[in-house]
Write a protein that holds these residues in place. Sequence first.
Motif, PDB file in Angstrom:
ATOM      1  N   LYS A   2      46.876  40.245  38.180  1.00  0.00           N
ATOM      2  CA  LYS A   2      46.071  41.393  38.618  1.00  0.00           C
ATOM      3  C   LYS A   2      44.637  40.947  38.875  1.00  0.00           C
ATOM      4  O   LYS A   2      44.045  40.250  38.048  1.00  0.00           O
ATOM      5  N   GLN A   3      44.106  41.356  40.025  1.00  0.00           N
ATOM      6  CA  GLN A   3      42.734  40.997  40.392  1.00  0.00           C
ATOM      7  C   GLN A   3      42.021  42.228  40.922  1.00  0.00           C
ATOM      8  O   GLN A   3      42.595  42.991  41.708  1.00  0.00           O
ATOM      9  N   PRO A   4      40.750  42.434  40.533  1.00  0.00           N
ATOM     10  CA  PRO A   4      40.016  43.610  41.016  1.00  0.00           C
ATOM     11  C   PRO A   4      39.526  43.450  42.455  1.00  0.00           C
ATOM     12  O   PRO A   4      39.218  42.341  42.897  1.00  0.00           O
ATOM     13  N   GLN A  21      38.665  39.551  43.579  1.00  0.00           N
ATOM     14  CA  GLN A  21      37.707  38.716  42.857  1.00  0.00           C
ATOM     15  C   GLN A  21      38.121  37.245  42.823  1.00  0.00           C
ATOM     16  O   GLN A  21      37.271  36.358  42.745  1.00  0.00           O
ATOM     17  N   CYS A  22      39.405  36.977  42.924  1.00  0.00           N
ATOM     18  CA  CYS A  22      39.913  35.605  42.864  1.00  0.00           C
ATOM     19  C   CYS A  22      39.635  34.835  44.147  1.00  0.00           C
ATOM     20  O   CYS A  22      39.854  33.630  44.202  1.00  0.00           O
ATOM     21  N   GLY A  23      39.173  35.532  45.217  1.00  0.00           N
ATOM     22  CA  GLY A  23      38.906  34.854  46.478  1.00  0.00           C
ATOM     23  C   GLY A  23      40.013  35.013  47.495  1.00  0.00           C
ATOM     24  O   GLY A  23      39.953  34.433  48.573  1.00  0.00           O
ATOM     25  N   HIS A  24      41.008  35.802  47.153  1.00  0.00           N
ATOM     26  CA  HIS A  24      42.108  36.042  48.081  1.00  0.00           C
ATOM     27  C   HIS A  24      41.930  37.372  48.796  1.00  0.00           C
ATOM     28  O   HIS A  24      41.319  38.300  48.267  1.00  0.00           O
ATOM     29  N   ASN A  25      42.480  37.447  49.997  1.00  0.00           N
ATOM     30  CA  ASN A  25      42.518  38.690  50.761  1.00  0.00           C
ATOM     31  C   ASN A  25      43.879  39.352  50.588  1.00  0.00           C
ATOM     32  O   ASN A  25      44.894  38.663  50.461  1.00  0.00           O
ATOM     33  N   GLU A  55      47.937  43.531  42.296  1.00  0.00           N
ATOM     34  CA  GLU A  55      48.708  42.331  41.982  1.00  0.00           C
ATOM     35  C   GLU A  55      48.490  41.315  43.099  1.00  0.00           C
ATOM     36  O   GLU A  55      48.698  41.628  44.272  1.00  0.00           O
ATOM     37  N   CYS A  56      48.025  40.122  42.755  1.00  0.00           N
ATOM     38  CA  CYS A  56      47.753  39.094  43.763  1.00  0.00           C
ATOM     39  C   CYS A  56      48.854  38.038  43.724  1.00  0.00           C
ATOM     40  O   CYS A  56      48.910  37.212  42.819  1.00  0.00           O
ATOM     41  N   VAL A  57      49.711  38.084  44.740  1.00  0.00           N
ATOM     42  CA  VAL A  57      50.816  37.119  44.782  1.00  0.00           C
ATOM     43  C   VAL A  57      50.306  35.730  45.147  1.00  0.00           C
ATOM     44  O   VAL A  57      50.938  34.716  44.843  1.00  0.00           O
ATOM     45  N   LYS A  58      49.130  35.686  45.833  1.00  0.00           N
ATOM     46  CA  LYS A  58      48.586  34.376  46.196  1.00  0.00           C
ATOM     47  C   LYS A  58      48.132  33.616  44.949  1.00  0.00           C
ATOM     48  O   LYS A  58      48.249  32.392  44.892  1.00  0.00           O
ATOM     49  N   CYS A  59      47.600  34.336  43.973  1.00  0.00           N
ATOM     50  CA  CYS A  59      47.249  33.681  42.705  1.00  0.00           C
ATOM     51  C   CYS A  59      48.495  33.122  42.044  1.00  0.00           C
ATOM     52  O   CYS A  59      48.498  31.995  41.555  1.00  0.00           O
ATOM     53  N   ASN A  60      49.538  33.923  42.034  1.00  0.00           N
ATOM     54  CA  ASN A  60      50.775  33.481  41.397  1.00  0.00           C
ATOM     55  C   ASN A  60      51.308  32.229  42.071  1.00  0.00           C
ATOM     56  O   ASN A  60      51.961  31.403  41.442  1.00  0.00           O
TER      57      ASN A  60
END
Length: 69
Positions: A2-4, A21-25, A55-60
């Motif tokens: 999870k990312q804000p 916040q993680c830098g992903h779109n 939920e950021c799948v790119k982080c995963n």
Amino acid sequence: MKQPIVGYHQDEENHWVARLQCGHNQHVRHNPPWMVRTWVTTPQGRDAMLGHQLECVKCNAHAPRDWPL
Ligand SMILES: [Zn+2]
């Protein structure tokens, strides 16, 4: 993960994209009846969703950032 949401921009087709916040779109399309996100169609709605966690799948997937710090 999870990312804000920290901001937004629009892609070349005028679809709204949330910046996390993680830098992903992440696309946050309002495309009824499949995707109903009326909040994304107004500035007030988008402001209200700042800080909301998606939920950021790119982080995963350990993907590189979409935009620099
Ligand atoms: Zn991410």
